[in-house]
Design a protein around this motif. Structure first.
Motif, PDB file in Angstrom:
ATOM      1  N   THR A  33      43.071 -15.716  47.986  1.00 43.89           N
ATOM      2  CA  THR A  33      42.511 -14.951  49.208  1.00 43.89           C
ATOM      3  C   THR A  33      41.408 -16.005  49.963  1.00 43.89           C
ATOM      4  N   THR A  34      41.555 -16.483  51.052  1.00 44.39           N
ATOM      5  CA  THR A  34      40.771 -17.569  51.565  1.00 44.39           C
ATOM      6  C   THR A  34      40.256 -16.946  52.806  1.00 44.39           C
ATOM      7  N   GLN A  35      39.093 -17.206  53.226  1.00 40.69           N
ATOM      8  CA  GLN A  35      38.285 -16.815  54.548  1.00 40.69           C
ATOM      9  C   GLN A  35      37.523 -18.239  55.052  1.00 40.69           C
ATOM     10  N   ALA A  36      38.213 -18.354  56.317  1.00 40.04           N
ATOM     11  CA  ALA A  36      37.456 -19.513  56.882  1.00 40.04           C
ATOM     12  C   ALA A  36      37.041 -19.196  58.040  1.00 40.04           C
ATOM     13  N   ILE A  37      35.724 -19.549  58.646  1.00 40.14           N
ATOM     14  CA  ILE A  37      35.070 -19.159  60.031  1.00 40.14           C
ATOM     15  C   ILE A  37      34.683 -20.517  60.417  1.00 40.14           C
ATOM     16  N   ARG A  38      35.213 -20.901  61.371  1.00 38.91           N
ATOM     17  CA  ARG A  38      34.884 -22.205  62.172  1.00 38.91           C
ATOM     18  C   ARG A  38      34.264 -22.052  63.632  1.00 38.91           C
ATOM     19  N   GLY A  39      33.202 -22.523  63.792  1.00 35.83           N
ATOM     20  CA  GLY A  39      32.430 -22.465  65.026  1.00 35.83           C
ATOM     21  C   GLY A  39      32.129 -23.860  65.566  1.00 35.83           C
ATOM     22  N   GLU A  40      32.524 -23.919  67.093  1.00 32.76           N
ATOM     23  CA  GLU A  40      32.674 -25.077  67.664  1.00 32.76           C
ATOM     24  C   GLU A  40      31.928 -24.917  69.008  1.00 32.76           C
ATOM     25  N   ASP A  41      30.698 -25.884  69.380  1.00 34.16           N
ATOM     26  CA  ASP A  41      30.138 -25.809  70.577  1.00 34.16           C
ATOM     27  C   ASP A  41      29.449 -24.435  71.065  1.00 34.16           C
ATOM     28  N   ARG A  42      29.178 -23.903  69.954  1.00 36.61           N
ATOM     29  CA  ARG A  42      28.283 -22.382  70.191  1.00 36.61           C
ATOM     30  C   ARG A  42      29.200 -21.449  70.547  1.00 36.61           C
ATOM     31  N   ARG A  43      30.554 -21.450  69.939  1.00 35.45           N
ATOM     32  CA  ARG A  43      31.501 -20.250  69.807  1.00 35.45           C
ATOM     33  C   ARG A  43      31.937 -20.175  68.700  1.00 35.45           C
ATOM     34  N   ILE A  44      32.664 -19.146  68.294  1.00 32.13           N
ATOM     35  CA  ILE A  44      33.310 -18.886  66.986  1.00 32.13           C
ATOM     36  C   ILE A  44      34.825 -19.184  67.443  1.00 32.13           C
ATOM     37  N   ALA A  45      35.208 -20.353  67.025  1.00 29.44           N
ATOM     38  CA  ALA A  45      36.469 -21.009  67.382  1.00 29.44           C
ATOM     39  C   ALA A  45      37.652 -20.038  66.699  1.00 29.44           C
ATOM     40  N   SER A  46      37.523 -19.963  65.510  1.00 34.14           N
ATOM     41  CA  SER A  46      38.485 -19.223  64.692  1.00 34.14           C
ATOM     42  C   SER A  46      37.910 -18.324  63.249  1.00 34.14           C
ATOM     43  N   ILE A  47      38.507 -17.374  63.025  1.00 38.38           N
ATOM     44  CA  ILE A  47      38.246 -16.540  61.779  1.00 38.38           C
ATOM     45  C   ILE A  47      39.594 -16.386  61.264  1.00 38.38           C
ATOM     46  N   ARG A  48      39.817 -16.816  60.178  1.00 31.97           N
ATOM     47  CA  ARG A  48      41.318 -16.843  59.448  1.00 31.97           C
ATOM     48  C   ARG A  48      40.961 -16.287  58.030  1.00 31.97           C
ATOM     49  N   ASP A  49      41.890 -15.206  57.696  1.00 33.63           N
ATOM     50  CA  ASP A  49      41.934 -14.639  56.416  1.00 33.63           C
ATOM     51  C   ASP A  49      43.268 -14.780  55.853  1.00 33.63           C
ATOM     52  N   GLN A  50      43.262 -15.455  54.869  1.00 32.33           N
ATOM     53  CA  GLN A  50      44.629 -15.872  54.413  1.00 32.33           C
ATOM     54  C   GLN A  50      44.962 -15.204  52.993  1.00 32.33           C
ATOM     55  N   ASP A  51      46.213 -14.575  52.660  1.00 29.46           N
ATOM     56  CA  ASP A  51      46.526 -14.058  51.531  1.00 29.46           C
ATOM     57  C   ASP A  51      47.808 -14.642  51.075  1.00 29.46           C
ATOM     58  N   ASP A  52      47.695 -15.243  50.192  1.00 30.52           N
ATOM     59  CA  ASP A  52      48.832 -16.074  49.492  1.00 30.52           C
ATOM     60  C   ASP A  52      49.260 -15.814  48.086  1.00 30.52           C
ATOM     61  N   ILE A  53      50.480 -15.303  48.186  1.00 31.71           N
ATOM     62  CA  ILE A  53      50.604 -14.830  46.730  1.00 31.71           C
ATOM     63  C   ILE A  53      51.968 -15.303  46.232  1.00 31.71           C
ATOM     64  N   GLY A  54      52.353 -15.832  45.003  1.00 27.33           N
ATOM     65  CA  GLY A  54      53.536 -16.218  44.708  1.00 27.33           C
ATOM     66  C   GLY A  54      53.513 -16.628  43.280  1.00 27.33           C
ATOM     67  N   PHE A  55      54.435 -17.025  42.678  1.00 26.13           N
ATOM     68  CA  PHE A  55      54.707 -17.672  41.279  1.00 26.13           C
ATOM     69  C   PHE A  55      55.471 -18.923  41.106  1.00 26.13           C
ATOM     70  N   GLY A  56      55.185 -19.513  40.204  1.00 28.99           N
ATOM     71  CA  GLY A  56      55.785 -20.845  39.693  1.00 28.99           C
ATOM     72  C   GLY A  56      56.102 -20.847  38.372  1.00 28.99           C
ATOM     73  N   VAL A  57      57.465 -21.523  38.130  1.00 29.33           N
ATOM     74  CA  VAL A  57      57.777 -21.435  36.776  1.00 29.33           C
ATOM     75  C   VAL A  57      58.130 -22.952  36.458  1.00 29.33           C
ATOM     76  N   ARG A  58      57.743 -23.461  35.147  1.00 19.38           N
ATOM     77  CA  ARG A  58      57.739 -24.766  34.822  1.00 19.38           C
ATOM     78  C   ARG A  58      58.495 -24.771  33.405  1.00 19.38           C
ATOM     79  N   VAL A  59      59.479 -25.832  33.293  1.00 25.54           N
ATOM     80  CA  VAL A  59      60.325 -25.771  32.052  1.00 25.54           C
ATOM     81  C   VAL A  59      60.430 -27.078  31.742  1.00 25.54           C
ATOM     82  N   LEU A  60      60.273 -27.202  30.359  1.00 25.53           N
ATOM     83  CA  LEU A  60      60.637 -28.569  29.803  1.00 25.53           C
ATOM     84  C   LEU A  60      61.825 -28.461  28.886  1.00 25.53           C
ATOM     85  N   TYR A  61      63.111 -29.266  29.498  1.00 28.25           N
ATOM     86  CA  TYR A  61      64.358 -28.937  28.605  1.00 28.25           C
ATOM     87  C   TYR A  61      64.741 -30.150  28.152  1.00 28.25           C
TER      88      TYR A  61
END
Lengths: 485, 445
Positions: A33-61
């Motif tokens: 879960t990431t929250q990124a707030i960016r301001g630029e030239d005296r304004r809030i240019a973006s507020i982004r709230d990311q939710d990233d879920i998943g899984f990875g499986v690694r195998v040695l065969y």
């Protein structure tokens, strides 16, 4: 039917791997879960709230790797992705000549939580945007400043690692940072000056302690002073480098060459190889006797101190350079045995569930010396004091580097005088570190680091800290970073 | 293309419409923009003539940006279930309700017309780990036959991309991409080549591998030349590395604030008067797309003509303030030089008395943004050309040069060719001969 837990999904994958004929397998289920707030030239240019879920499986065969991952965490997808990972590993095995053998590691079952005083996700958004707007206002109050930016960032990673060896580690990790920048314009040229908190595994207390408004006033003043300052005259200078600046110098010229996968050629097609070839370990003079570079993935708050890496190996502390001699690498379970080491250093990390772990730079820091900053400067007749990060570039074996910085001051006869602009220094890594003749004491130590270290194909972003105190380097070639110098 | 496609089934246009409608219905905001990126792809990576990494990742992601008046917020999720999408909208709304008003806010664009863009190829959609492994094995086999060591990648991916808004905006596209690159090591020397295409069958694996092998062999016993100013022959990858920085620095807002290397130079000649830079989103050999992340159509456009700067990279607010009606895009760049090109790179070499031939640049960074002075290293094949021939390899140089100076005069050039590097996207650019290029130092190999 109750909603399956992460342990249910992990159990499903591991059971399937156990019956696949693979000698090793693991699964990482992760929610970032990431929250990124960016301001630029005296304004809030973006507020982004990311939710990233998943899984990875690694195998040695049969001594060859396969990896598959998905953002669909379901009872249908986990077996399919697990089977795909096995199928991919079988393909790799079909043309493998040299088999992968993993270094042994005790089976760990643990839970790791980043201790924070203030959870950044509980801090009201208005408080954060208010801070950024006030910071940008302060930056642009300075006459000559034409642009401003400010940002806050935080990420929480909840992760479950489980392996066919019986390892099971739960993680609840957090990291934060903040920054602001002023850009000043003068006489047709422009220059920026920034303040960055270190990126650390700390909560919002990191931001509160940073005192952004006071920093903004200083940054704005120095941006204007910088753009109006004289350009440096090319020549040889003694350099005194601050801890933030050194974090990048260490990262590029010591961190990357100490990654064993690079030394073994794994990154030859992208990030490059390393001049620290395996025959140099234990004998090569990397730097002067003042140079002690220690990898420490156990220091609280630092980015790579995650308890365990993505091989399930416990984080450790070890020497990379001891009294100037190159002695150690960053390793994982795959490459450690290739140099005769029985155990991995625990530096195998992925940047998320969708990426396979690769060898990453540890928290490599410069051990403190005994001087103060004033003492380091006092012993310089003609030199430059450098703070912060600027332009940086280095060849693919990590010999020839060139760095700028964020702010520069001329040192004359032991005194820091006025600011300079367009300072660029370059050199050859071992020559540079052999010119180090002083490191400031522990009271000067700061812990800057990176969350954007690019490596691997497909590209991944690595996280690591590089603590240091100020250090002095003698007789370094400086050029002017403009025009036809 | 999704119907009948192999597992995993990617989000179809109809499914994206369904998701978008669900999100738009959930939203109580004045404005709502939904974007989708659903991608499945993998990379087979080899080093020392062995597979060292073999991966496949499917990642679906939906983002929503909502606005109450000029207060906006964005949230994303990788979970496409109705409950998660609803929760995502509520997160975005919670952000927007307490956000300060953005003086530059603009509502999403309305319905747009999009030109045909051939962004997906069936053979790449069908290609999976087995095809990637086959190509990797082909490259490894060629290296083994020469008793050389190869490291590289074969990758392929397919993606469903969508943008929709309550304004009636709806854009959806399937895209594919395949990449190959290889570094061949011969003793201390390396040679490199790469390719990228919408079609995995157009990667030219054999041809590129042989090229990298040739360079690695030619790179033996490099001589050390002193730093200084040299005539250079830049191969397409080296040209693309420099030109990527020119393109990245074209931002209009920086231009208007005076913090751009191009400040005050719009419509003025900034480079050799024969230089032409165009965007060609429909070009079959480029990686053009039909629309931007905001749903604006990609445009065929001219950016530099007769060496004069014609366009800037506009955000929507700045474009509106500057009365720019059609916002130009530059995701599929094609650089060319007007006049008669040399027939090939080999012809370019043959016609050159003395120059440094550069295969590629590495780790390019700005040294001075005011005049766009860059630094970087030559990599994987740097040679001395004398009397129309490559006479030896040379140790790699660091350069310290602005492309805005270096491209003031182009002495000779080829027709545009494919250029793909690890630090840039794909471009079509010529190989060029430049009369003077500043190499500031030398490394040890």
């Amino acid at each position: 039917m109750p909603t399956p837990s992460w342990d249910d999904f992990a159990g499903l994958a591991l059971k399937r791997l156990a019956s696949s004929g693979a000698e090793y397998g693991d699964i990482r289920i992760q929610r970032a879960t990431t929250q990124a707030i960016r301001g630029e030239d005296r304004r809030i240019a973006s507020i982004r709230d990311q939710d990233d879920i998943g899984f990875g499986v690694r195998v040695l065969y049969h001594g060859a790797w396969g990896f598959a991952a998905s953002s669909i965490l379901s009872l249908e997808e986990v077996p399919r992705v697990t089977d795909l990972a096995v199928e991919i590993a079988k393909g790799s095995a079909s043309i493998a000549v040299e088999k992968v053998v993993l270094a042994r590691e005790p089976v760990h079952r643990d839970r790791i939580i980043t201790p924070v005083r203030i959870d950044p996700f509980t801090v009201p958004l208005e408080q954060k945007t208010g801070l950024l707007l006030a910071t940008m206002d302060r930056l642009q109050q300075e006459v000559g400043v034409v642009r401003s930016s400010a940002g806050l960032w935080t990420r929480r990673d909840r992760k479950l690692f489980a392996s066919t060896e019986g390892a099971r580690v739960e993680f609840d990790l957090l990291a934060s940072s903040g920054d602001c920048t002023a850009t000043a314009l003068h006489d047709g040229r422009f220059a920026s000056r920034s303040f960055n908190t270190p990126q650390l595994r700390r909560g919002y207390e990191l931001i509160e302690e940073a005192d952004f408004l006071r920093r903004a006033s200083l940054v704005a003043r120095q941006a204007v002073e910088k753009v109006r300052s004289p350009a440096v005259e090319a020549g040889r200078y003694d350099l005194v480098l601050d801890p933030e600046h050194l974090s990048l110098t260490m990262h590029e010229s010591c961190g990357h060459p100490s990654e064993l996968d690079r030394a073994l050629g794994y990154e030859a097609n992208y990030a490059g190889t390393s001049f620290l070839t395996t025959d140099k370990r234990g004998t090569f003079r990397y730097g002067s006797p003042h140079v002690n570079l220690v990898a420490d993935n156990t220091e609280p708050d630092t980015l790579a101190a995650t308890g365990y890496d993505d091989d399930g190996v416990a984080c450790q502390k070890w020497d990379i350079v001891r009294e100037g001699i190159f002695v150690g690498y960053c390793t994982n379970r795959e490459v450690a045995p290739k140099i005769g080491e029985a155990r991995s250093r625990g530096s195998n990390r992925a940047d998320g569930w969708g990426s396979v772990p690769i060898v990453r730079i540890a928290n490599i820091g410069l051990e403190p010396g005994s001087a103060t900053l004033d003492q380091l400067i006092a012993d310089v007749k003609r030199g430059i004091y450098i703070e912060g990060h600027g332009s940086y570039s280095i060849d693919q074996r990590r010999y020839n580097f060139q760095f700028g910085g964020d702010a520069f001051w001329l040192i004359e006869n032991g005194q820091r005088t006025h600011m300079l602009r367009d300072v660029i220094y370059h050199g050859i890594t071992p020559e540079f570190w052999n010119s180090c003749d002083g490191v400031a004491d522990r009271a000067h130590r700061r812990r800057y680091g990176f969350i954007t270290c690019g490596k691997g194909q497909p590209g991944q972003s690595g996280w690591m800290s590089h603590p240091a105190s100020h250090a002095r380097f003698r007789n370094i070639q400086v050029i002017r970073g403009e025009g036809r110098s | 293309m999704s119907a009948g496609a192999p597992w995993p089934k990617m989000t179809s246009r109809e499914e994206f419409q369904f998701i978008a409608e669900l999100v738009l219905k959930c939203s109580t905001a004045d404005h709502t923009l939904v974007t989708l990126q659903d991608q499945d792809g993998g990379t087979t990576r080899f080093a020392n003539n062995q597979i060292v990494q073999n991966v496949n990742t499917r990642r679906g992601s939906v983002a929503v940006t909502v606005a109450f008046g000029a207060r906006q917020g964005t949230a994303t999720t990788t979970d496409f279930t109705a409950g998660s999408l609803h929760e995502m909208v509520k997160r975005a709304e919670a952000i927007a309700r307490v956000s300060p008003e953005d003086p530059e806010f603009l509502p999403p664009v309305g319905s747009q017309e999009y030109g045909a863009c051939p962004a997906a190829r069936g053979e790449t959609i069908k290609a999976g780990p087995a095809v990637r492994l086959e190509y990797a094995n082909e490259a490894i086999g060629q290296c083994r036959m020469e008793n050389l060591s190869g490291a590289g990648i074969v990758s392929s991916s397919r993606a469903a991309v969508g943008v929709a808004a309550g304004t009636g905006l709806l854009a959806f596209e399937e895209r594919t991409e395949a990449r190959f690159s290889i570094t061949v090591q011969s003793g201390d020397a390396t040679g490199w080549a790469s390719s990228a295409h919408r079609s995995i069958d157009r990667l030219k694996v054999q041809e590129r591998t042989l090229s990298a092998i040739r360079k690695a062999i030619q790179g033996a016993d490099p001589q050390e030349l002193p730093p200084g100013r040299y005539r250079v022959i830049l191969e397409p990858a080296a040209v693309a590395g420099l030109w990527s920085w020119i393109i990245w620095m074209l931002e209009a807002k920086a231009y208007l604030k005076g913090t751009s290397p191009f400040a005050g130079k719009l419509k003025r000649r900034i480079l050799d008067k024969r230089i032409l830079l165009e965007n060609s989103p429909g070009h079959a050999d480029l990686l053009g797309v039909g629309f931007t992340s905001e749903g604006l159509p990609s445009t065929a456009s001219r950016w530099i003509r007769h060496g004069a700067l014609q366009q800037l990279l506009y955000d929507r607010f700045t474009a509106q303030a500057q009365k720019i009606i059609v916002i130009p895009t530059i995701e599929a760049p094609c650089l060319s030089i007007e006049g008669t090109p040399a027939g090939s790179l080999a012809k370019l070499i043959q016609s050159t008395d003395r120059a440094i031939l550069v295969t590629n640049f590495w780790y390019l960074r700005t040294v001075n943004p005011t005049d766009l002075t860059l630094t970087g290293m030559t990599r994987d094949g740097t040679f001395l050309v004398e009397n129309g021939e490559i006479v030896s390899a040379v140790k790699n140089f660091r350069f310290h040069e602005s492309p805005l100076r270096a491209f003031q005069q182009v002495e000779a050039w080829t027709a545009p060719m494919e250029a793909v590097t690890s630090e840039t996207g794909k471009m079509l650019v010529p190989a060029v001969v430049l009369p003077e290029f500043h190499f500031s130092s030398v490394t040890r190999f």
